[in-house]
Design an enzyme around this catalytic site. Sequence first.
Site, PDB file in Angstrom:
ATOM      1  CB  CYS A   1      -0.936  -0.016   1.210  1.00 58.36           C
ATOM      2  SG  CYS A   1      -1.989   1.445   1.332  1.00 58.36           S
TER       3      CYS A   1
ATOM      4  CB  CYS B   1      -0.650   2.497   3.973  1.00 56.82           C
ATOM      5  SG  CYS B   1      -2.210   1.930   3.315  1.00 56.82           S
ATOM      6  CG  ASP B   2       3.148   1.177   4.549  1.00 56.44           C
ATOM      7  OD1 ASP B   2       2.724   1.686   5.609  1.00 56.44           O
ATOM      8  OD2 ASP B   2       2.924   0.003   4.223  1.00 56.44           O
TER       9      ASP B   2
HETATM   10  C1  LIG Z   1       0.124  -3.710   5.858  1.00 56.66           C
HETATM   11  C2  LIG Z   1      -1.017  -2.731   5.672  1.00 56.66           C
HETATM   12  C3  LIG Z   1      -0.868  -1.441   6.129  1.00 56.66           C
HETATM   13  C4  LIG Z   1      -1.905  -0.528   5.977  1.00 56.66           C
HETATM   14  N1  LIG Z   1      -1.744   0.736   6.448  1.00 56.66           N
HETATM   15  C5  LIG Z   1      -2.761   1.607   6.356  1.00 56.66           C
HETATM   16  C6  LIG Z   1      -2.633   2.919   6.885  1.00 56.66           C
HETATM   17  O1  LIG Z   1      -1.589   3.288   7.426  1.00 56.66           O
HETATM   18  N2  LIG Z   1      -3.696   3.752   6.766  1.00 56.66           N
HETATM   19  C7  LIG Z   1      -4.869   3.378   6.158  1.00 56.66           C
HETATM   20  O2  LIG Z   1      -5.799   4.167   6.108  1.00 56.66           O
HETATM   21  N3  LIG Z   1      -5.004   2.141   5.637  1.00 56.66           N
HETATM   22  C8  LIG Z   1      -3.994   1.258   5.716  1.00 56.66           C
HETATM   23  N4  LIG Z   1      -4.132   0.006   5.181  1.00 56.66           N
HETATM   24  C9  LIG Z   1      -5.381  -0.324   4.489  1.00 56.66           C
HETATM   25  C10 LIG Z   1      -6.470  -0.646   5.522  1.00 56.66           C
HETATM   26  O3  LIG Z   1      -5.969  -1.607   6.420  1.00 56.66           O
HETATM   27  C11 LIG Z   1      -7.716  -1.159   4.826  1.00 56.66           C
HETATM   28  O4  LIG Z   1      -8.152  -0.236   3.864  1.00 56.66           O
HETATM   29  C12 LIG Z   1      -8.834  -1.377   5.849  1.00 56.66           C
HETATM   30  O5  LIG Z   1      -8.398  -2.230   6.888  1.00 56.66           O
HETATM   31  C13 LIG Z   1     -10.067  -1.968   5.188  1.00 56.66           C
HETATM   32  O6  LIG Z   1     -11.005  -2.156   6.192  1.00 56.66           O
HETATM   33  P1  LIG Z   1     -12.192  -3.211   6.044  1.00 56.66           P
HETATM   34  O7  LIG Z   1     -12.958  -3.106   7.309  1.00 56.66           O
HETATM   35  O8  LIG Z   1     -12.896  -3.009   4.771  1.00 56.66           O
HETATM   36  O9  LIG Z   1     -11.503  -4.641   5.912  1.00 56.66           O
HETATM   37  P2  LIG Z   1     -10.341  -5.393   6.662  1.00 56.66           P
HETATM   38  O10 LIG Z   1      -9.547  -4.526   7.547  1.00 56.66           O
HETATM   39  O11 LIG Z   1      -9.652  -6.159   5.609  1.00 56.66           O
HETATM   40  O12 LIG Z   1     -11.132  -6.413   7.594  1.00 56.66           O
HETATM   41  C14 LIG Z   1     -11.836  -7.470   7.028  1.00 56.66           C
HETATM   42  C15 LIG Z   1     -12.415  -8.295   8.155  1.00 56.66           C
HETATM   43  O13 LIG Z   1     -13.283  -9.267   7.629  1.00 56.66           O
HETATM   44  C16 LIG Z   1     -13.042 -10.502   8.281  1.00 56.66           C
HETATM   45  N5  LIG Z   1     -13.470 -11.579   7.377  1.00 56.66           N
HETATM   46  C17 LIG Z   1     -13.019 -11.882   6.131  1.00 56.66           C
HETATM   47  N6  LIG Z   1     -13.672 -12.937   5.658  1.00 56.66           N
HETATM   48  C18 LIG Z   1     -14.561 -13.310   6.620  1.00 56.66           C
HETATM   49  C19 LIG Z   1     -15.519 -14.346   6.739  1.00 56.66           C
HETATM   50  N7  LIG Z   1     -15.710 -15.251   5.767  1.00 56.66           N
HETATM   51  N8  LIG Z   1     -16.249 -14.430   7.881  1.00 56.66           N
HETATM   52  C20 LIG Z   1     -16.088 -13.528   8.887  1.00 56.66           C
HETATM   53  N9  LIG Z   1     -15.203 -12.525   8.821  1.00 56.66           N
HETATM   54  C21 LIG Z   1     -14.455 -12.430   7.712  1.00 56.66           C
HETATM   55  C22 LIG Z   1     -11.566 -10.508   8.586  1.00 56.66           C
HETATM   56  O14 LIG Z   1     -11.258 -11.406   9.636  1.00 56.66           O
HETATM   57  C23 LIG Z   1     -11.374  -9.054   8.985  1.00 56.66           C
HETATM   58  O15 LIG Z   1     -11.677  -8.884  10.349  1.00 56.66           O
HETATM   59  C24 LIG Z   1      -3.111  -0.922   5.316  1.00 56.66           C
HETATM   60  C25 LIG Z   1      -3.251  -2.221   4.853  1.00 56.66           C
HETATM   61  C26 LIG Z   1      -2.226  -3.133   5.026  1.00 56.66           C
HETATM   62  C27 LIG Z   1      -2.391  -4.550   4.531  1.00 56.66           C
END
Ligand SMILES: Cc1cc2nc3c(=O)[nH]c(=O)nc-3n(C[C@H](O)[C@H](O)[C@H](O)COP(=O)(O)OP(=O)(O)OC[C@H]3O[C@@H](n4cnc5c(N)ncnc54)[C@H](O)[C@@H]3O)c2cc1C
Length: 331
Positions: free
Chosen positions: A153, A156-157
Amino acid sequence: MSIFKPLDLNSGSDTKTKEVEHVRCLIIGSGPAGYTAAIYAARANLKPVLYTGLEMGGQLTTTTEVENYPGYPDGITGPVMMEDFQKQAERFGTEVRFGTAVASDFSGEKRRVIFEENKVIEADVVIIATGATAKYLGIEAEKRYSGMGVSACATCDGFFYRGKDVAVVGGGDTAAEEATYLAGLCNKVYLVVRRDLLRASKAMQTRVFNTTNIEILWEHQAVDLYGENGVEGATLVKKKGTPEEETVKLKIEGFFLAIGHTPNSDIFKKYLETDEVGYIKTKPGTSKTNVPGVFAAGDVQDHIYRQAVTAAGSGCIAAMDAERYLSESKK
Ligand SMILES: Cc1cc2nc3c(=O)[nH]c(=O)nc-3n(C[C@H](O)[C@H](O)[C@H](O)COP(=O)(O)OP(=O)(O)OC[C@H]3O[C@@H](n4cnc5c(N)ncnc54)[C@H](O)[C@@H]3O)c2cc1C
């Protein structure tokens, strides 16, 4: 990527053994989108039940410093931030359960989702916030240097690599975008492209070609990374498998993967419209899917922004859409 195959909930012997529980609002996923939806849904008295999935707290639990989430002027680590999200959701009565959804059935009036241990949840509304998983090359060094120079990302980084030399791997629109974004921060950006052409749109290609500190390494593949306490370079193979094959050492401090994401939507695809990659389609400006009462929030429906703050914002939208749906249908 989801490891579970869609199951047929209606297949006779299957359903007989399942325990069915009715809930008003089911939220699937414990990232910023899921927990924000839970905060809003709980405060609107929807009594949300949230299933965390295997990655409790979502993608941010795999990172150290988060510096761009508003409200934390000194930054915060991803895991601590997600604990805060959970506490806030629980404070208003969200029931957080550890468990993974393995199949869905949105064919009837009730929306049903099956979890491990044969548990079926029948919900008046479902908010899907299962996120998306970044694709990696699959080389061992990516894990070894995770958080120490390897990132999927740039937004992000990228800030951590100001003035440094970095590589971006990929040849599509995302790679072209990440490379041009990083070019504004870094000294030099190497775009490592496996083929002799870019898959990115013409407009994105033009931006890349016109950015003087991007150098494209055509027909190169990254096979390893090296460095003492973090990435100091990448080992690339040029023209792999041809008589001109050559190994190249590239001095870089940041290694950015931009080869795509896999939205965790497999188990919903039988009922929900998705795009060709698998992102759940929502009606523009809303979280509404093609199935009434089923809403999607966060990265599972967003192939563009993929940030914690945008995921949280869409979680809020999903809870408000769900609340309105319930009051309009008087459930
Ligand atoms: C290494 C890294 C660093 C990052 N740094 C930043 C940053 O500094 N700033 C920023 O804004 N964004 C950052 N991001 C991006 C950010 O993490 C994502 O945009 C954000 O987390 C997305 O949120 P979400 O709730 O959509 O999904 P996610 O955070 O991906 O959460 C998905 C959830 O769904 C659950 N899940 C999946 N499948 C199932 C299932 N079948 N049943 C039940 N639960 C399920 C998972 O367990 C998880 O809890 C980073 C991403 C990464 C990988």
